[in-house]
Scaffold this motif. Structure first.
Motif, mmCIF file in Angstrom:
data_model
loop_
_atom_site.group_PDB
_atom_site.id
_atom_site.type_symbol
_atom_site.label_atom_id
_atom_site.label_comp_id
_atom_site.label_asym_id
_atom_site.label_seq_id
_atom_site.Cartn_x
_atom_site.Cartn_y
_atom_site.Cartn_z
ATOM 1 N N ALA A 22 13.740 -3.611 19.283
ATOM 2 C CA ALA A 22 12.841 -4.768 19.270
ATOM 3 C C ALA A 22 11.866 -4.683 18.106
ATOM 4 O O ALA A 22 11.593 -5.688 17.427
ATOM 5 C CB ALA A 22 12.085 -4.855 20.597
ATOM 6 N N TYR A 23 11.330 -3.493 17.856
ATOM 7 C CA TYR A 23 10.385 -3.301 16.757
ATOM 8 C C TYR A 23 11.066 -3.522 15.403
ATOM 9 O O TYR A 23 10.533 -4.232 14.535
ATOM 10 C CB TYR A 23 9.791 -1.893 16.829
ATOM 11 N N VAL A 24 12.231 -2.933 15.216
ATOM 12 C CA VAL A 24 12.962 -3.064 13.953
ATOM 13 C C VAL A 24 13.325 -4.522 13.686
ATOM 14 O O VAL A 24 13.175 -5.024 12.567
ATOM 15 C CB VAL A 24 14.225 -2.171 13.982
ATOM 16 N N ASP A 25 13.777 -5.226 14.715
ATOM 17 C CA ASP A 25 14.131 -6.634 14.539
ATOM 18 C C ASP A 25 12.908 -7.483 14.213
ATOM 19 O O ASP A 25 12.953 -8.353 13.338
ATOM 20 C CB ASP A 25 14.808 -7.168 15.806
ATOM 21 N N ALA A 26 11.802 -7.235 14.908
ATOM 22 C CA ALA A 26 10.590 -8.031 14.695
ATOM 23 C C ALA A 26 10.023 -7.837 13.290
ATOM 24 O O ALA A 26 9.524 -8.783 12.677
ATOM 25 C CB ALA A 26 9.535 -7.673 15.740
ATOM 26 N N GLN A 27 10.111 -6.612 12.785
ATOM 27 C CA GLN A 27 9.562 -6.301 11.468
ATOM 28 C C GLN A 27 10.557 -6.552 10.331
ATOM 29 O O GLN A 27 10.205 -6.423 9.158
ATOM 30 C CB GLN A 27 9.106 -4.836 11.421
ATOM 31 N N LYS A 28 11.807 -6.873 10.685
ATOM 32 C CA LYS A 28 12.877 -7.089 9.694
ATOM 33 C C LYS A 28 13.097 -5.831 8.842
ATOM 34 O O LYS A 28 13.205 -5.882 7.614
ATOM 35 C CB LYS A 28 12.585 -8.308 8.820
ATOM 36 N N ALA A 52 7.853 -0.551 27.968
ATOM 37 C CA ALA A 52 7.672 0.009 26.633
ATOM 38 C C ALA A 52 6.685 -0.872 25.883
ATOM 39 O O ALA A 52 6.848 -2.095 25.860
ATOM 40 C CB ALA A 52 8.998 0.069 25.889
ATOM 41 N N ARG A 53 5.679 -0.267 25.315
ATOM 42 C CA ARG A 53 4.684 -1.047 24.576
ATOM 43 C C ARG A 53 4.312 -0.349 23.278
ATOM 44 O O ARG A 53 4.467 0.861 23.134
ATOM 45 C CB ARG A 53 3.445 -1.292 25.428
ATOM 46 N N GLN A 54 3.860 -1.145 22.320
ATOM 47 C CA GLN A 54 3.398 -0.606 21.052
ATOM 48 C C GLN A 54 1.875 -0.649 21.027
ATOM 49 O O GLN A 54 1.257 -1.568 21.568
ATOM 50 C CB GLN A 54 3.993 -1.380 19.876
ATOM 51 N N THR A 55 1.277 0.351 20.395
ATOM 52 C CA THR A 55 -0.166 0.469 20.440
ATOM 53 C C THR A 55 -0.693 1.280 19.264
ATOM 54 O O THR A 55 0.025 2.118 18.702
ATOM 55 C CB THR A 55 -0.601 1.134 21.764
#
Length: 241
Positions: free
Chosen positions: A120-126, A12-15
């Motif tokens: 992972a995205y939600v945690d990283a962005q708080k 899974a990757r963000q782009t």
């Protein structure tokens, strides 16, 4: 672009890469049965779940970071009056256009990877609030009366964040005095994405928007991250870990 998770054959990757966005749009067209692209695609971070060996995209969705002052830029704000929610003080993310490849939609590994990437995205962005539109297939409410009765009885938004009517054509299920829901039938007819949101403590608007262009009925759905049950948080973060 960056990798959020990688397990076995899946990544899974963000782009925001234009070629990746085009690939996500192509998968959405295949999943939704119509061309699907809008101006928000250029503003969003896109999450792709892919087979590492073949490069095939198996699932995708997009994330748009917002706060109270920018909430009107969201896709959902086109259909719902979100004035109350604009007072929310934390960072919000609109999660949209979630879909899976028709040949892999029931693959639990793909779905776990997608939700792990979201976590992972939600945690990283708080992020403090996750929201979006959850869609029922078709524009006739009759097939979903148990689901709507269940939402009305158990899952309406808190009054302080209540989404109001804005769209011209809506089904006001909470005002219809629907019958006592058959919970098994209601949950079975519930869209899988919405079912997952509800297990995370999610809540919905009191009405569904009739969207003939997408051939759906959709409800505004919110999940306050701090309200997600501890056991559910552990399951989500176990995928990330």
């Amino acid at each position: 672009m960056s990798t959020l998770l990688q397990k076995g054959r899946l990544r899974a990757r963000q782009t925001t890469d234009l070629a990746d966005v085009a690939a996500a749009q192509a998968l959405r067209a295949l999943a939704f049965g119509c061309d699907d692209a809008d101006a928000l695609d250029a503003l969003c971070t896109h999450i792709l779940v892919e087979n590492i060996e073949t490069g095939a995209i198996l699932c995708c969705f997009r994330m748009l970071c917002l706060n109270g002052s920018t909430l009107s830029q969201s896709y959902s704000a086109q259909y719902y009056d979100l004035a109350a929610l604009s007072l929310f003080e934390g960072l919000m993310v609109e999660m949209g256009r979630f879909c899976t490849h028709p040949e892999h939609g029931n693959d639990p590994d793909v779905l776990r990877m997608a939700w792990g990437a979201m976590t992972a995205y939600v945690d990283a962005q708080k992020v403090e609030l996750l929201f979006g539109c959850s869609s029922f297939t078709g524009t006739e409410a009759a097939a979903y009366l148990d689901s709507f009765a269940m939402l009305s009885e158990r899952h309406l938004a808190p009054k302080r964040w209540f989404p109001r009517v804005k769209a011209p054509d809506v089904f006001r299920f909470a005002a219809h005095g629907l019958r006592k829901p058959d919970l098994k039938r209601g949950m079975r007819a519930m869209p899988p994405l919405l079912r997952t949101y509800l297990m995370m403590g999610g809540w919905v608007s009191d009405h569904a928007v009739v969207d003939p262009q997408m051939n759906t009925l959709h409800v505004f759905t919110g999940v306050e991250i701090r309200e997600i049950p501890a056991a559910r948080k552990r399951l989500l973060r176990a995928v990330v870990g």
